[in-house]
Design a protein around this motif. Structure first.
Motif, mmCIF file in Angstrom:
data_model
loop_
_atom_site.group_PDB
_atom_site.id
_atom_site.type_symbol
_atom_site.label_atom_id
_atom_site.label_comp_id
_atom_site.label_asym_id
_atom_site.label_seq_id
_atom_site.Cartn_x
_atom_site.Cartn_y
_atom_site.Cartn_z
ATOM 1 N N TYR A 207 2.753 4.140 -2.106
ATOM 2 C CA TYR A 207 2.058 4.543 -0.889
ATOM 3 C C TYR A 207 1.718 6.013 -1.005
ATOM 4 C CZ TYR A 207 3.544 0.195 1.408
ATOM 5 O OH TYR A 207 3.742 -1.126 1.735
ATOM 6 N N ASP A 208 0.545 6.380 -0.516
ATOM 7 C CA ASP A 208 0.227 7.797 -0.400
ATOM 8 C C ASP A 208 0.942 8.350 0.826
ATOM 9 O OD1 ASP A 208 -1.377 7.852 -2.639
ATOM 10 O OD2 ASP A 208 -3.221 7.421 -1.531
ATOM 11 N N THR A 280 -3.264 2.874 -3.893
ATOM 12 C CA THR A 280 -2.079 2.729 -3.065
ATOM 13 C C THR A 280 -1.928 1.266 -2.647
ATOM 14 O OG1 THR A 280 -1.071 3.382 -0.957
ATOM 15 C CG2 THR A 280 -3.450 3.332 -1.034
#
Length: 490
Positions: A207-208, A280
């Protein structure tokens, strides 16, 4: 807080992890690494082709230019026909995996495997609070969820913000700060490779820092993997934006993502073609991810590259109907900075995998090979050519010089006219359909005004191609935290 982690507990282990993060793929499979942008035969082939064109232009300038226009026109037609075909396949009801809330919640804790979440961040202190809220909002047992916040060791503002936010304290014990040693290349995939040495989950996702994933996403992925063959080693979630209404650019960006993740990626899945992954919310079987070399730290679209490597090794990717919200770039300069890196990375990935074209052809088949070329090489090249052909069109409209008339004999003119009229109309139509099916009627004007968006894309592609020659592995930073208050999800 930082903590002693498996694989990173001692200085020797951290040194080894850093070396493998930077050199692992290049040492184990040099031909798969983008550390060298162009192999000698690729560079020499391009130089030879340019010299041949120049010699032909000297002796037969008009014929040479006409042939070049004809070749470019065929490229345009091939890209748009393939894109429409992928889109139609993506419209099928079973093109995307669906796991209902009931199915996801029906999984008992004993059925949920250990899960590792990698969150690379650099220079993003303003989004740390949102990151903690997003990770705490995931519906997954805390004793089976490992979240690693990967921060560069010299990024003091983000490190201070993470510690001040209480990472590792009560309520967020499952989140651990991992300090990535400062070393070139300073890229997201290098940080992910380093963090992978501390991963304990059977499934790994990225995940960003600004992401807001569907709270049930991890459970949905586990359920999806349980019903898929073992050859499926990656599940890609959909990406969307929470600030689509901020301005016209964010509306265009949301429209763009809606088409890509809602229809084109599912269409590629049904086509058994390599899927250029998003950066992501892609979920991997960790053992296979390690086996195929993880991420290439020298590739600036490590996700697209990894998608091709997955297909080349005989594995496949599925797309799941679970959405992660991100922040759309509201600033044109920031947007061009990000999109130029994507275009550069697409060409970079194509160059890497085209080093052994016959081998790749045999592994993924002729149709998938052609599609891989049209997407990874065709997308940025066509965007660059748009600037040239728009100039030609405007020159003809305002001056009608004889040279342009000679460049378009009937055999070239009519295919070019088809590409201009039907190609552009098809692209706008696909965007309209995607917005309707995604429940975004508010993006109607963005779809109708999308030709202006293509101008920005053309500028970004030209910049990306130039950077590929000058500085291929440079990771141009995209700034976050520029969005307005988050909209209610549609």
């Amino acid at each position: 807080m930082t903590a002693e982690l498996p694989g990173l507990a001692t200085p020797q282990e951290r040194e080894y992890a850093l070396r493998m993060a930077v050199q692992g793929l290049r040492e184990n499979d040099p031909m798969a690494s983008a550390s060298v942008a162009f192999l000698p035969w690729q560079r020499n082939t391009v130089i030879a082709a340019v010299l041949i064109v120049l010699v032909c232009a000297v002796f037969a300038p008009l014929t040479t230019l006409t042939v070049l226009v004809a070749v470019c026109t065929l490229g345009y037609i091939a890209v748009i026909v393939d894109r429409v075909l992928i889109f139609t396949r993506g419209m099928a009801r079973d093109a995307i995996l669906t796991v209902s809330d009931e199915q996801a919640l029906a999984l008992s804790d004993d059925q949920l495997p250990p899960y590792t979440i990698l969150v690379p961040a650099y220079g993003e202190p303003e989004v740390v609070g949102d990151l903690i809220a997003a990770l705490n909002g995931l519906n997954y047992p805390r004793d089976r969820m490992q979240a690693l916040l990967l921060l560069e060791e010299d990024d003091a503002p983000t490190i201070d913000a993470a510690r001040a936010a209480g990472i590792g304290t009560a309520g967020s014990e499952h989140i651990t700060i991992v300090l990535v040693p400062a070393a070139d290349p300073r890229t997201k995939p290098k940080a992910c490779n380093y963090g992978l040495h501390a991963a304990t989950g059977d499934i790994v996702t990225i995940y960003d820092a600004e992401d807001i994933p569907d709270p049930l996403q991890l459970r949905r992925v586990v359920a999806a993997f349980g019903g898929l063959p073992r050859s499926v080693v990656c599940v890609q979630a959909k990406l969307a934006f929470h600030n689509a209404r901020q301005n016209l650019l964010t509306a265009w960006f949301t429209m763009d993502y809606g088409l890509w993740f809602g229809f084109l990626l599912p269409g590629l899945m049904r086509s058994a073609a390599p899927i250029p992954l998003g950066g992501t919310s892609n979920h991997f079987r960790r053992n296979v991810l390690i086996d195929i070399g993880a991420w290439d730290p020298y590739n600036v679209t490590e996700d697209a590259d990894l998608g091709v490597r997955i297909a080349a090794r005989g594995y496949s990717t599925a797309v799941i109907d679970s959405t992660t919200l991100e922040e759309a770039n509201p600033d044109p300069i920031n947007w061009i900075r990000q999109r130029s890196r994507w275009y550069k990375g697409y060409l970079q990935s194509w160059l890497v995998h085209a080093r052994r074209p016959v081998q790749l052809w045999r592994k993924i088949g002729p149709v998938s090979f052609l599609r891989f070329t049209l997407i990874l090489a065709g997308t940025p090249i066509i965007a660059c050519l748009n600037l040239l052909f728009w100039f030609v069109t405007l020159t003809w409209i305002f001056g009608q010089p004889w040279l342009i008339e000679k460049l378009f004999p009937a055999a070239v003119y009519f295919p070019a006219l088809i590409a201009l009229v039907l190609g552009n109309a098809a692209t706008v139509y696909m965007n309209l359909i995607a917005c309707r099916e995604n429940g975004r009627p508010d993006l109607l004007w963005a779809c109708l005004l999308s030709p202006a968006y293509w101008v920005l894309m053309a500028v970004a592609a030209t910049k990306g191609c130039w950077q590929l020659v000058r500085n291929p592995s440079y990771w141009e930073k995209t700034f976050h935290g520029l969005g307005t208050a988050k909209e209610t999800a549609e």
